[in-house]
Design a protein around this motif. Sequence first.
Motif, PDB file in Angstrom:
ATOM      1  N   LEU A   1      -3.362   3.719  22.399  1.00  0.00           N
ATOM      2  CA  LEU A   1      -4.373   4.484  23.127  1.00  0.00           C
ATOM      3  C   LEU A   1      -4.328   5.960  22.761  1.00  0.00           C
ATOM      4  CD1 LEU A   1      -4.201   2.828  26.650  1.00  0.00           C
ATOM      5  CD2 LEU A   1      -6.060   2.638  24.982  1.00  0.00           C
ATOM      6  N   ALA A   2      -3.140   6.483  22.458  1.00  0.00           N
ATOM      7  CA  ALA A   2      -3.045   7.879  22.025  1.00  0.00           C
ATOM      8  C   ALA A   2      -3.802   8.077  20.717  1.00  0.00           C
ATOM      9  CB  ALA A   2      -1.580   8.273  21.860  1.00  0.00           C
ATOM     10  N   VAL A   3      -3.663   7.115  19.800  1.00  0.00           N
ATOM     11  CA  VAL A   3      -4.389   7.185  18.529  1.00  0.00           C
ATOM     12  C   VAL A   3      -5.884   7.039  18.758  1.00  0.00           C
ATOM     13  CG1 VAL A   3      -4.711   6.094  16.273  1.00  0.00           C
ATOM     14  CG2 VAL A   3      -2.407   6.357  17.212  1.00  0.00           C
ATOM     15  N   LEU A   4      -6.268   6.086  19.614  1.00  0.00           N
ATOM     16  CA  LEU A   4      -7.690   5.857  19.879  1.00  0.00           C
ATOM     17  C   LEU A   4      -8.326   7.093  20.514  1.00  0.00           C
ATOM     18  CD1 LEU A   4     -10.131   3.952  19.996  1.00  0.00           C
ATOM     19  CD2 LEU A   4      -9.279   3.142  22.210  1.00  0.00           C
TER      20      LEU A   4
ATOM     21  N   HIS B   1     -10.068   7.169  25.281  1.00  0.00           N
ATOM     22  CA  HIS B   1      -9.624   5.774  25.355  1.00  0.00           C
ATOM     23  C   HIS B   1     -10.186   5.040  26.584  1.00  0.00           C
ATOM     24  CE1 HIS B   1      -6.483   6.014  28.471  1.00  0.00           C
ATOM     25  NE2 HIS B   1      -5.889   7.002  27.847  1.00  0.00           N
ATOM     26  N   PHE B   2     -11.050   5.700  27.344  1.00  0.00           N
ATOM     27  CA  PHE B   2     -11.808   4.994  28.376  1.00  0.00           C
ATOM     28  C   PHE B   2     -12.970   4.250  27.707  1.00  0.00           C
ATOM     29  CE2 PHE B   2     -10.896   7.555  32.508  1.00  0.00           C
ATOM     30  CZ  PHE B   2      -9.553   7.298  32.358  1.00  0.00           C
ATOM     31  N   PHE B   3     -13.354   3.141  28.299  1.00  0.00           N
ATOM     32  CA  PHE B   3     -14.487   2.368  27.764  1.00  0.00           C
ATOM     33  C   PHE B   3     -15.437   2.018  28.899  1.00  0.00           C
ATOM     34  CE2 PHE B   3     -16.598  -1.696  26.988  1.00  0.00           C
ATOM     35  CZ  PHE B   3     -17.253  -1.420  25.789  1.00  0.00           C
TER      36      PHE B   3
ATOM     37  N   ASN C   1     -13.063   0.350  31.659  1.00  0.00           N
ATOM     38  CA  ASN C   1     -11.652   0.125  31.343  1.00  0.00           C
ATOM     39  C   ASN C   1     -10.974   1.448  31.037  1.00  0.00           C
ATOM     40  OD1 ASN C   1     -12.621  -2.707  29.326  1.00  0.00           O
ATOM     41  ND2 ASN C   1     -12.107  -2.700  31.489  1.00  0.00           N
ATOM     42  N   SER C   2      -9.784   1.641  31.587  1.00  0.00           N
ATOM     43  CA  SER C   2      -8.997   2.826  31.254  1.00  0.00           C
ATOM     44  C   SER C   2      -7.978   2.540  30.157  1.00  0.00           C
ATOM     45  CB  SER C   2      -8.274   3.351  32.499  1.00  0.00           C
ATOM     46  OG  SER C   2      -7.408   2.354  33.021  1.00  0.00           O
ATOM     47  N   THR C   3      -7.750   1.259  29.863  1.00  0.00           N
ATOM     48  CA  THR C   3      -6.794   0.849  28.833  1.00  0.00           C
ATOM     49  C   THR C   3      -7.446  -0.183  27.936  1.00  0.00           C
ATOM     50  OG1 THR C   3      -5.827  -0.979  30.092  1.00  0.00           O
ATOM     51  CG2 THR C   3      -4.920   1.222  30.492  1.00  0.00           C
ATOM     52  N   LEU C   4      -6.689  -0.795  27.052  1.00  0.00           N
ATOM     53  CA  LEU C   4      -7.239  -1.835  26.182  1.00  0.00           C
ATOM     54  C   LEU C   4      -7.561  -3.099  26.962  1.00  0.00           C
ATOM     55  CD1 LEU C   4      -4.917  -1.514  23.039  1.00  0.00           C
ATOM     56  CD2 LEU C   4      -7.240  -0.635  23.332  1.00  0.00           C
ATOM     57  N   GLN C   5      -6.892  -3.292  28.078  1.00  0.00           N
ATOM     58  CA  GLN C   5      -7.116  -4.482  28.885  1.00  0.00           C
ATOM     59  C   GLN C   5      -8.302  -4.275  29.823  1.00  0.00           C
ATOM     60  OE1 GLN C   5      -3.157  -6.318  30.285  1.00  0.00           O
ATOM     61  NE2 GLN C   5      -2.727  -4.134  30.109  1.00  0.00           N
TER      62      GLN C   5
ATOM     63  N   LEU D   1      -8.927  -4.376  37.123  1.00  0.00           N
ATOM     64  CA  LEU D   1     -10.216  -4.151  36.472  1.00  0.00           C
ATOM     65  C   LEU D   1     -11.089  -3.200  37.280  1.00  0.00           C
ATOM     66  CD1 LEU D   1     -12.389  -4.812  34.344  1.00  0.00           C
ATOM     67  CD2 LEU D   1     -12.933  -6.864  35.662  1.00  0.00           C
ATOM     68  N   ASP D   2     -11.016  -3.296  38.613  1.00  0.00           N
ATOM     69  CA  ASP D   2     -11.847  -2.446  39.469  1.00  0.00           C
ATOM     70  C   ASP D   2     -10.973  -1.763  40.511  1.00  0.00           C
ATOM     71  OD1 ASP D   2     -13.635  -1.227  41.147  1.00  0.00           O
ATOM     72  OD2 ASP D   2     -14.981  -2.952  41.326  1.00  0.00           O
ATOM     73  N   PRO D   3     -10.597  -0.501  40.287  1.00  0.00           N
ATOM     74  CA  PRO D   3      -9.715   0.183  41.237  1.00  0.00           C
ATOM     75  C   PRO D   3     -10.364   0.459  42.580  1.00  0.00           C
ATOM     76  CG  PRO D   3     -10.499   1.708  39.564  1.00  0.00           C
ATOM     77  CD  PRO D   3     -10.943   0.338  39.129  1.00  0.00           C
TER      78      PRO D   3
END
Length: 473
Positions: free
Chosen positions: A98-101, A255-257, A269-273, A55-57
Amino acid sequence: MSSADDVLAELRALRAADLPTHGGRTLAYVYDSGLDGLDELSAAAHALAASANGLDPTAFPSLLRMENDLVSAASELLGGTARTVGSVTSGGTESCMLAVLAAREGNPGIAEPTVVLPSTAHAAFHKAAHLFRVRPVVVPVDPVTFRADPASMAGAIDDDTVLVVASAPSYAHGVLDPIAEIAAGAAARGVRMHVDACIGGWILPYFRRLGRDVPEFGFAVDGVTSVSVDLHKYAYCPKGASVLLHADSELRRGHFFAGAGWPGYTMLNSTLQSTRSGGPLAAAWAVLRHVGDDGYLGLARAALEAVEEMRAEITAISGLRLVAEPDSTLLALTTDDDGIDLFTVADEMGTRGWYVQPQFAHGDSPVNLHLTITAANRGSEAEFASALHASVAAARTAGPVVVDEGIAAFLADLDPDSLSEEEFGQLLAAAGMGGGAGLPDRMAEINAMLAIARPRLRERLLQEFLGILYRPG
């Protein structure tokens, strides 16, 4: 409180009912390198990082380093440049989603975005379209080769198109779409082009080095803007680990949030998770470093030799043929002989210790059996051939599975959207799929009924079946 030994013994007992994940006999779902010690290495690496949180790199810089290393390795294999960026995801479906998003978010001025897909594109793109409110525009493929048709794909692009998709290879038939031609059509309209190389991305470049004629399908192709490749397939890493690559950081941004509009920490977030265990990341990193380039070349050679030998064994059996000429490690076998019921062949293979995956007819694609070949299959081709010969003979003796005309008519008249959960439960029980105990050992009759059901009815039946399975107690 149970002791650690007792808990592990119980887990081993539970696992005893699963399909085998090693030895090459489960020809779907799992990817086995056959290398001694790889499981132990990946398990140890997983344990070392399992409690770290992606979650936090900045809090766990080891995970950031390993993720960048994995992205770099994938980029180098797939023709990336100094501008190529990527993200490690939980699997191919998340990468495709994520490619679609990213494509949708990168085109905010399009009110009703569409994604152009060949009819053989993975169902992950339909899932993405459903969840992200993007309309799929499905384009038929060539009825003989099952490859996407570049002219038809280009003709389906319009002002609402945010993404064009092609496969390298398609899951159902194992063939490569003509990536360069499709990408050119997308680029001419200024539209993003995603290559789903989840299965082929880590092995086809090695096939090319081994002398196979494998056309470029990654970033060496003009117009390709993103590529997905699964590490838990032919990189032989533990599940789940996939990489989504973008040609540059601007393409990835969608696709970043970021979420700052609440009293807690600003969520990034860099992914859906959000929370992501470092375990799969570390395990994949360890496997890639241990196997290395020469190791993957050797594994690709073993898989290629297994594919060629198993292909020859299949086509030598009277009544069997391949749906399409394979470009990769995936084979789809079918029959034109009414005396051979493929669902029965699948059951018979199961009794002989081999799992093959039935695929229902769809469009021009007939009922077939899917085989995913890995390096672990090298050396057991004769055993496979013997089991397949015996299974086909048993299916001939048993004769085709015939669905009662009354049942067929009943299924044809059913409206899946009008049935209640209880009515679906009764249908599943009548078909032998009720009670939450899983599937019966022999599935030929059930598959024959599912095969004649309309896709929407089949979807609802299997959704309800899933709902029955996932109930505690």
